[in-house]
Design an enzyme around this catalytic site. Structure first.
Site, short mmCIF file in Angstrom:
data_model
loop_
_atom_site.label_atom_id
_atom_site.label_comp_id
_atom_site.label_asym_id
_atom_site.label_seq_id
_atom_site.Cartn_x
_atom_site.Cartn_y
_atom_site.Cartn_z
N SER A 92 80.02 32.46 55.97
CA SER A 92 81.13 33.38 56.24
C SER A 92 81.05 34.01 57.63
O SER A 92 80.00 34.54 58.02
CB SER A 92 81.10 34.47 55.16
OG SER A 92 81.69 35.64 55.61
N SER A 132 84.62 24.56 62.60
CA SER A 132 85.59 24.77 63.68
C SER A 132 85.25 26.03 64.47
O SER A 132 85.70 26.18 65.61
CB SER A 132 86.99 24.91 63.09
OG SER A 132 87.01 25.97 62.15
N TYR A 155 78.32 33.56 63.29
CA TYR A 155 78.40 32.35 62.46
C TYR A 155 78.66 31.12 63.33
O TYR A 155 77.99 30.09 63.20
CB TYR A 155 79.51 32.52 61.42
CG TYR A 155 79.82 31.28 60.62
CD1 TYR A 155 78.95 30.81 59.64
CD2 TYR A 155 81.01 30.56 60.84
CE1 TYR A 155 79.24 29.67 58.91
CE2 TYR A 155 81.31 29.42 60.11
CZ TYR A 155 80.42 28.98 59.15
OH TYR A 155 80.71 27.85 58.43
N ASP A 287 87.37 36.64 63.77
CA ASP A 287 88.36 35.62 63.38
C ASP A 287 89.12 35.13 64.61
O ASP A 287 89.61 35.95 65.40
CB ASP A 287 89.38 36.23 62.40
CG ASP A 287 88.86 36.24 60.97
OD1 ASP A 287 87.81 35.62 60.71
OD2 ASP A 287 89.51 36.86 60.11
P1 NAD Z 1 79.45 27.80 49.51
O1 NAD Z 1 79.00 29.22 49.70
O2 NAD Z 1 80.23 27.48 48.31
O3 NAD Z 1 78.23 26.81 49.64
C1 NAD Z 1 77.03 27.11 50.31
C2 NAD Z 1 75.90 26.77 49.37
O4 NAD Z 1 74.65 26.99 50.04
C3 NAD Z 1 75.88 27.67 48.12
O5 NAD Z 1 75.72 26.86 46.98
C4 NAD Z 1 74.70 28.58 48.33
O6 NAD Z 1 74.13 29.02 47.12
C5 NAD Z 1 73.79 27.69 49.15
N1 NAD Z 1 72.83 28.44 49.96
C6 NAD Z 1 73.08 29.51 50.75
N2 NAD Z 1 71.95 29.93 51.33
C7 NAD Z 1 70.96 29.09 50.92
C8 NAD Z 1 69.58 29.03 51.16
N3 NAD Z 1 68.98 29.92 51.96
N4 NAD Z 1 68.87 28.04 50.58
C9 NAD Z 1 69.47 27.14 49.75
N5 NAD Z 1 70.78 27.18 49.46
C10 NAD Z 1 71.53 28.14 50.04
O7 NAD Z 1 80.29 27.45 50.84
P2 NAD Z 1 81.07 26.12 51.23
O8 NAD Z 1 82.42 26.54 51.64
O9 NAD Z 1 80.92 25.07 50.19
O10 NAD Z 1 80.30 25.69 52.55
C11 NAD Z 1 79.45 24.54 52.58
C12 NAD Z 1 79.07 24.29 54.04
O11 NAD Z 1 80.24 24.00 54.81
C13 NAD Z 1 78.42 25.48 54.73
O12 NAD Z 1 77.42 25.02 55.60
C14 NAD Z 1 79.55 26.10 55.51
O13 NAD Z 1 79.09 26.85 56.62
C15 NAD Z 1 80.32 24.86 55.93
N6 NAD Z 1 81.71 25.09 56.26
C16 NAD Z 1 82.59 25.47 55.28
C17 NAD Z 1 83.92 25.66 55.61
C18 NAD Z 1 84.96 26.06 54.59
O14 NAD Z 1 86.13 26.20 54.96
N7 NAD Z 1 84.62 26.23 53.32
C19 NAD Z 1 84.38 25.48 56.95
C20 NAD Z 1 83.43 25.11 57.90
C21 NAD Z 1 82.12 24.89 57.54
#
Ligand code: NAD
Length: 330
Positions: A92, A132, A155, A287
């Site tokens: 986030s 992004s 982030y 943002d």
């Molecule tokens: P999410 O919070 O659902 O998934 C993140 C997962 O990582 C969770 O299951 C959490 O429990 C786990 N996690 C967090 N800290 C941890 C740690 N220290 N050790 C082990 N596990 C840990 O979020 P998401 O949206 O599914 O994001 C997945 C990935 O995609 C992330 O790296 C995020 O930064 C990236 N991302 C997501 C988006 C989006 O729009 N959702 C956009 C860009 C990048």
């Protein structure tokens, strides 16, 4: 640079590690890997992920509750893996503005542990969930990968650092890595109740409940909303990629821009909202104003081509949330 391992097409029975596999994107990816008859190991500390996301796949995978900041633990779960999909992160922007140290610890140090373990275990492909947000307020849109990255949130910095480490591990050690810059992903399994919930699940939950959605700022900020199934597709392609992709970062997006106000209207239509007007609050620090991707490089090098448009993805997502609500799971 590099070695002659060649492109490793994932074959049924190969073992894949998905860090963050109990999260929103990770669990959708796990489902696709299981469907391809790969063996899957999930490492997740369940900080934002939930086991319910893995419902239906638990019998087909090995779940390890653990932290990517634990170098020994990461080393253990990486043994025997053909590919590593590194999704675990504090995902986030707002949380990184509130606590940049925690974001750095998990997103940067955690990524370094994953890379070290992958290098030492002879993993054939590491695919990294970048974002992004590495672009910041990009001077030219749609953003192309060669643009100078100027992230404006901690982030974004953490994700750019992760990308740079992937590139360095390819250049220094010949570890085949691919970074994917996801643009505002939405779809089944995203938690609308999380403290830092994303805009699409918040809007859908509000529409289904008949409550007002909150828009930060005037709503004219725009995003390239990307359906999770397309993100899964990009991960599978990256795992099967050839050396011209290694050490590189690629945009993974729909390739279209929509304002948050347009999103709100579209969600009302998709979820059968009752037209409750949104509430506007102050814009949030960190943002960006506009986000819109060129997906030409991902198409050319990885063969990526999004299969779901904005409205189609939103309809499928809203249907899923409705069914979850009917089951009392939201
Ligand atoms: P999410 O919070 O659902 O998934 C993140 C997962 O990582 C969770 O299951 C959490 O429990 C786990 N996690 C967090 N800290 C941890 C740690 N220290 N050790 C082990 N596990 C840990 O979020 P998401 O949206 O599914 O994001 C997945 C990935 O995609 C992330 O790296 C995020 O930064 C990236 N991302 C997501 C988006 C989006 O729009 N959702 C956009 C860009 C990048």
């Amino acid at each position: 640079m590099g070695d002659d391992r060649g492109p490793a097409t994932l074959r049924p029975g190969d073992l894949c590690l998905v860090t963050g596999g109990a999260g929103f994107i990770g669990s959708n990816l796990v489902r696709a890997l299981v469907a391809r008859e790969l063996r899957v190991r999930v490492l997740d500390d369940l900080s934002t992920g939930r086991l319910v996301n893995l419902e239906g796949t638990m019998d087909h995978l090995e779940f390890v509750q653990g932290d990517v900041r634990d170098a020994d633990g990461v080393r253990t779960v990486t043994q025997g893996c053909t590919a590593v999909f590194h999704e675990a992160a504090i995902p986030s922007v707002a949380r990184s503005v509130a606590d940049p140290i925690a974001t750095n610890d998990v997103n940067v140090n955690g990524t370094l542990h994953v890379l070290m373990a992958a290098r030492d275990a002879g993993v054939q492909r590491v695919v990294f969930a970048s974002s992004s947000s590495v672009y910041g307020n990009a001077p030219a849109l749609p953003a192309r990968e060669e643009l100078l990255c100027r992230p404006i949130s901690p982030y974004g910095v953490s994700k750019l650092a992760g990308e740079r480490y992937l590139q360095a591990f390819w250049e220094s050690y010949g570890l085949p890595t691919v970074a994917l810059r996801y643009f505002n992903v939405f779809g089944m399994g995203q938690n609308p109740r999380a403290e830092y919930a994303a805009v699409v699940p918040r809007f859908i939950a509000a529409a289904l409940e008949g409550t007002p959605a909150t828009i930060f700022g005037d709503g004219e900020q725009a995003r390239d909303f990307t359906f999770v199934e397309d993100v899964v597709q990009a991960n599978l392609l990256a795992a099967d990629s050839s050396p011209d992709a290694w050490g590189q970062a690629f945009n993974v997006a729909c390739g279209r821009r929509h304002s948050v106000n347009e999103l709100h209207a579209e969600v009302q239509a998709a979820a059968g909202g009752t037209g409750v007007p949104p509430v506007n609050e102050s814009p949030r620090a960190g943002d960006v104003r506009e986000s819109h991707a060129s997906i030409e490089a991902a198409h050319r090098v990885l063969g990526y081509s999004p299969a779901f448009g904005f409205a189609d993805g939103l309809r499928r997502t809203a249907d899923w949330y409705r069914s979850q609500m009917e089951r009392g799971l939201l």
